[in-house]
Write a protein that holds these residues in place. Sequence first.
Motif: not given
Length: 201
Positions: A156-177
Amino acid sequence: IMASALKNMNGTYNEKFIEPVLESMKKMKGTESDRALALGIYSVDIGYAALFNHQQVAFNIFSNCSKLARDLNVEGEISKETLERFRMNINNRDSLTFIILYAFNKIHNNLYTSERKPAALHIIAGAYIEGSYLAIKSYNANKNEEVRQVVAEQKVFLENIAELAEQENKDGKNDDLLSKLKGLIKAYETVKIKIENAKIT
């Protein structure tokens, strides 16, 4: 949080579990995201060592975190005064837990409010990944069914983190994550989660 859960469920402490972290502290380099991820990882290991009465190990990791905080320009959150408070309370588990949580919450909030959201998110992700890792290691060591349940719930927490990473992925800064999380997401595909009356099964 995971360290507390393991302690309450008679989980296992084994310094070999965190040896890779202790080794990596000697050569920590990389991007801001790498350092933030490491800081999240270390926050869990500090709590893990402290709660299982290995306070000197916890203090050594906490001391090294001050350099990472300095590299991230949030060194004020792990100041010399904070380290001294940690040292003075080294035999008081409750006080150590408060000092650790307070310092890392301040770092996260500092990064988040100064529009460095990717770094803040990497701290959360690092803590999540290390907490899950320690739980799996602990389960493999003693086959505690409560720990196994906690590992499953992490989906459940993994899905939340991944969703937040997608939403906040400005300029590809979360691509590595997002890339790092892909393997975990795939591993959890066979885990079925049901949430009923605020209880996860």
